[in-house]
Design an enzyme around this catalytic site. Structure first.
Site, PDB file in Angstrom:
ATOM      1  CG  ASP A  71      -1.982   1.079   1.262  1.00 26.94           C
ATOM      2  OD1 ASP A  71      -2.176   1.492   0.233  1.00 26.94           O
ATOM      3  OD2 ASP A  71      -1.737   1.760   2.506  1.00 26.94           O
ATOM      4  CG  ASP A  85      -1.639   8.042   2.296  1.00 26.81           C
ATOM      5  OD1 ASP A  85      -0.651   8.584   3.119  1.00 26.81           O
ATOM      6  OD2 ASP A  85      -2.626   8.649   2.114  1.00 26.81           O
ATOM      7  CG  ASP A 141      -1.822   2.322   6.519  1.00 27.55           C
ATOM      8  OD1 ASP A 141      -1.997   1.738   5.237  1.00 27.55           O
ATOM      9  OD2 ASP A 141      -2.042   3.316   7.055  1.00 27.55           O
TER      10      ASP A 141
END
Length: 377
Positions: free
Chosen positions: A98, A100, A319
């Protein structure tokens, strides 16, 4: 603990037409007939609980082509802190990151990322970067990586803006139909590259509706799909226009790039995500969107097919529990949660959290320090 189940069902109506099977490999991965038309009824939630989720896509053309596809996704038990990075690295061939919260926060690069990516490349690992943020196209994301000092090829980047266009191609969405966009420039650029006509997007950001008595808002009856992504200029005009297309145009698709609750526009706080825009259209149409971003398996299946990757040889690093980790689990991959973004350790370890990664660590640069010699028995 009782297992809870979420079932999402979507049925697509198809019509016969000429198609070259070699051009529609991904359609088969979805269980879709190559002769698909765009006509569809959107997903509906059949039941909602959640220690594991399953969803089915049913396609039908006639009795010969009627198919159904059911995938059952299960979450895994108690995550372990990552103590031996070498062992994890050696067990997979591909890392999907991922962006961001993993690579950057807002426009700030997270410490140790360049060195970590260099390490993995030196070990011959394939790196892929997947983001639910639809505001940029793959080319625009390539420029962001470059600005941050990262050497990443456009072919290694998969944004949900690209996924929306790829999905339309996978179902042979007619080129004479239009796409209405509630979203930003990234979606428009990917639709244009795929050869689709579109309207809406930033151009409708300043439009207002003058609600005079008896006013009737017109809309283009040739719109065959509404794509909803993150939109910093969402307004009532766009919501009403998209609503009219979905409710009044026969077979109009409702496609969401993602349903993320929050996003990182800056590194100072969380901001309302694309899910808020999708939620507005879901509320006004009473239709469930067909989601092409994480945690839907669309991008995972597309990546596996595009690169010839075995899913068991992939590690998904993210995250977010409900998008990144669930995305990896839904695809049958190893999963690593990093605590450098949205999810905190307390949230991960909360008894209310049913989504558990295989491993967790503070940030991806821990790959540089967590060697086999640090593992205790």
């Amino acid at each position: 603990m009782l297992s809870r189940t979420t079932v999402i069902a979507a049925s697509l109506s198809v019509s016969a037409g000429s198609a070259n099977p070699s051009k529609s490999n991904y359609s088969r991965l979805l269980g879709l007939n190559n002769n698909l038309s765009y006509t569809a009824s959107n997903p509906v939630i059949v039941s909602s609980n959640s220690n594991f989720a399953s969803f089915a896509w049913n396609t039908s053309n006639n009795s010969k082509y009627t198919k159904s596809r059911m995938e059952r996704f299960t979450t895994r038990a108690s995550p372990q802190p990552l103590t031996n990075a070498d062992e994890l690295i050696g067990s997979v061939q591909t890392f999907i990151f991922d962006c961001d919260g993993v690579i950057w926060k807002g426009d700030k690069l997270i410490d140790g990322v360049p060195e970590t990516l260099d390490l993995l490349r030196s070990k011959g690992k394939r790196l892929v970067f997947v983001t639910n943020n639809s505001t940029k196209s793959r080319k625009q994301y390539g420029k962001k990586f470059e600005t941050l000092g990262l050497n990443v090829n456009e072919e290694e980047i998969f944004a949900s803006s690209f996924a929306a266009a790829a999905y339309l191609k996978s179902i042979n969405f007619p080129k004479d139909k239009k796409v209405y966009v509630i979203g930003e420039e990234g979606i428009l650029k990917e639709l244009e590259l795929a050869g689709y006509q579109y309207l809406g997007g930033p151009e409708d950001g300043g439009k207002k509706i003058d609600l005079k008595p008896g006013f009737l808002m017109e809309h283009d009856e040739n719109v065959g799909a509404v794509v909803v992504g993150f939109d910093r200029n969402v307004n009532y005009y766009k919501i009403q226009y998209g609503t009219l297309c979905i409710r009044e145009n026969p077979g109009c698709l409702f496609i969401a790039t993602n349903r993320d609750a929050v996003t990182h526009l800056t590194d100072a706080q969380e901001w309302a995500g694309g899910g808020s825009m999708v939620g507005a259209i879901r509320g006004s149409t009473q239709r469930e969107p067909l989601v092409v971003g994480k945690p839907s398996t669309f991008m995972m299946d597309y990546l596996a097919n595009e690169f010839g990757i075995l899913k068991s040889q992939i590690c998904m690093v993210g995250d977010r529990l409900d998008t990144d980790i669930l995305f990896g689990q839904n695809g049958g991959c190893k999963t690593l949660l990093v605590l450098s973004g949205v999810t905190t350790l307390s949230v991960l370890q909360s008894p209310n959290n049913s989504i558990q990664p295989d491993f967790y660590t503070n940030k991806i640069s821990d790959f540089l320090s967590l060697k086999a010699t640090t593992t205790s028995t």
